[in-house]
Design an enzyme around this catalytic site. Structure first.
Site, short mmCIF file in Angstrom:
data_model
loop_
_atom_site.label_atom_id
_atom_site.label_comp_id
_atom_site.label_asym_id
_atom_site.label_seq_id
_atom_site.Cartn_x
_atom_site.Cartn_y
_atom_site.Cartn_z
N TYR A 136 -29.51 25.65 28.65
CA TYR A 136 -29.04 24.26 28.61
C TYR A 136 -28.59 23.72 29.96
CZ TYR A 136 -28.97 24.41 23.47
OH TYR A 136 -29.31 24.49 22.14
N LYS A 187 -30.82 38.39 21.54
CA LYS A 187 -32.22 38.72 21.23
C LYS A 187 -32.71 39.66 22.33
CE LYS A 187 -35.89 38.23 18.76
NZ LYS A 187 -36.02 38.98 17.50
N ASP A 220 -31.98 37.18 14.65
CA ASP A 220 -32.78 36.96 13.43
C ASP A 220 -32.15 37.71 12.26
OD1 ASP A 220 -33.46 39.09 15.05
OD2 ASP A 220 -35.62 38.88 14.84
N ASP A 244 -25.78 27.49 19.09
CA ASP A 244 -26.06 26.12 18.67
C ASP A 244 -26.79 26.13 17.32
OD1 ASP A 244 -26.36 23.42 18.66
OD2 ASP A 244 -27.76 23.32 20.35
N ASP A 248 -25.25 25.35 13.07
CA ASP A 248 -25.77 24.41 12.06
C ASP A 248 -26.02 25.15 10.75
OD1 ASP A 248 -25.71 22.42 14.00
OD2 ASP A 248 -27.58 21.52 13.30
#
Ligand SMILES: NC(=O)c1ccc[n+]([C@@H]2O[C@H](COP(=O)([O-])OP(=O)(O)OC[C@H]3O[C@@H](n4cnc5c(N)ncnc54)[C@H](O)[C@@H]3O)[C@@H](O)[C@H]2O)c1
Length: 356
Positions: A136, A187, A220, A244, A248
């Protein structure tokens, strides 16, 4: 006296922030606390009017003159590249070095979760998202724009200092709040360079915090586990992009984006408090937006002032509103944004502050 800078922003931002400010004013009056609010109009309207996004001296002014920042949302279809939003929000996060994005996911009423057979006790965790690095930071570029062989490059920044300070915050947060379990996610199996670094910092720090049960899950697997058995999680620490997305998911597990609060923090410095949701342009100006994410963000704000009873009072009336159906349509109710605000303020006055 505490001074709060208010940045309502775009879309539903001004509507939900108006409610949050009223709630803060009400709780301040009940508690005999003085709060002063100063509004800043950094938004799409201002950008389209005179080109201003975030004035260069804004971060310094906010630090010098205010104790907290209450923020709505940014994003407007009239600014398709979202330039103003990136410059204002990321400008504040980076400019103030707010490296912690704290996103509590707490189920306030069992009817709100889409998961079958889960109760309030099963869903109460916090996501601590690294907030100043990852992909970002805006490093990268486009080569051969709009050609068939166009190439887009987004650089994912990971530093040992960045990983260490958010992980340390997570361990300290767990200790401070009497929590026992911390899960770090990444990850690193597919991104061995950047996320391998996170692994090494994590392995080093966990030995320092032997009282906290620390584990690692690939993102995951974590996403699947959050749906299968969310009760196993208390504190989750994640790199920026992963946090992020996960937050959600977390928000949806406890009732949706309209209800989710967040705080952008750097311990010892001014914090920025904002609902997780965006500007929801299709709801703007229709008195339909759920103000509870903004109101619960204001509870995080007063909690960081050390006003714990006030924070509990705000959370209790939000929970009561949900239990009694005083909600906007996204939570199944038929109230408007302002009516929910009226109800919350009246209920705060009726109840007063809870016992210490
Ligand atoms: N922090 C921020 O300022 C922020 C965060 C996310 C998105 N955005 C921006 O917001 C704009 C819209 O983005 P989006 O649609 O992806 O996300 P969004 O959060 O604005 O909306 C997603 C969905 O959730 C619903 N929703 C969101 N907040 C709600 C509320 N308070 N009450 C009821 N329903 C609510 C919306 O109706 C929509 O269906 C974009 O410009 C985006 O860049 C800003």
């Amino acid at each position: 006296m505490r001074r709060v800078a208010v940045i309502p922003g775009d879309g539903i931002g001004p509507e939900v922030i108006a409610v949050a400010v009223r709630v803060l004013q009400t709780v301040g009056e009940i508690a005999g606390r003085r709060l002063e609010f100063v509004e800043f109009d950094w938004s799409a309207d201002r950008y389209l009017r005179d080109g201003t996004t975030l004035p260069a001296d804004a971060p310094a002014q906010l630090v010098q003159e205010f104790d907290a920042i209450l923020f709505g949302a940014l994003g407007d279809p009239r600014v398709p590249d979202n330039r103003h939003a990136a410059e204002i929000l990321l400008g504040l996060r980076f400019g103030l070095d707010l490296y912690v994005n704290l996103r509590p996911c707490q189920l306030l009423d069992a009817r709100l979760t889409p998961l079958r057979g889960r109760s309030e006790q099963d869903l109460n965790f916090v996501i601590l998202r690294e907030n100043t690095e990852g992909p970002y930071v805006g490093l990268g570029g486009v080569f051969r724009r709009a050609m068939p062989e166009e190439l887009g490059l987004e650089v994912d920044i990971n530093t040992a200092r960045g990983a260490e300070r958010i992980l340390r915050y997570g361990f300290d947060y767990a200790r401070r709040n009497g929590l026992k379990r911390l899960c770090m996610t990444d990850k690193s199996n597919a991104m061995p360079h950047g996320h391998g670094l996170w692994q090494r910092v994590f392995q080093r720090l966990r030995t320092e915090y032997a009282d906290i049960e620390a584990r690692h899950l690939y993102v995951d697997t974590l996403a699947a586990e959050l749906v299968r058995d969310p009760g196993q999680f208390q504190v989750i620490v994640a790199p920026n992009l992963l946090g992020d997305i996960l937050s959600d998911l977390g928000a949806q597990l406890v009732g949706g984006l309209g209800l989710a609060p967040s705080a952008n923090l750097h311990p010892g410095r001014i914090g920025l408090y904002e609902p997780v949701h965006g500007s929801a342009p299709s709801l703007a100006g229709r008195n339909l937006a759920n103000p509870m994410g903004a109101v619960l963000s204001s509870a995080l704000l007063v909690e960081d002032f050390g006003w714990r009873r006030e924070a509990r009072a705000i959370r209790a009336v939000v929970q009561a509103a949900i239990r009694t159906g005083q909600t906007t349509p996204d939570l199944g109710g038929s109230q408007g944004t302002q009516q929910v605000g009226d109800w919350l303020c009246n209920e705060l006055i009726r109840r007063g502050l809870p016992e210490d």
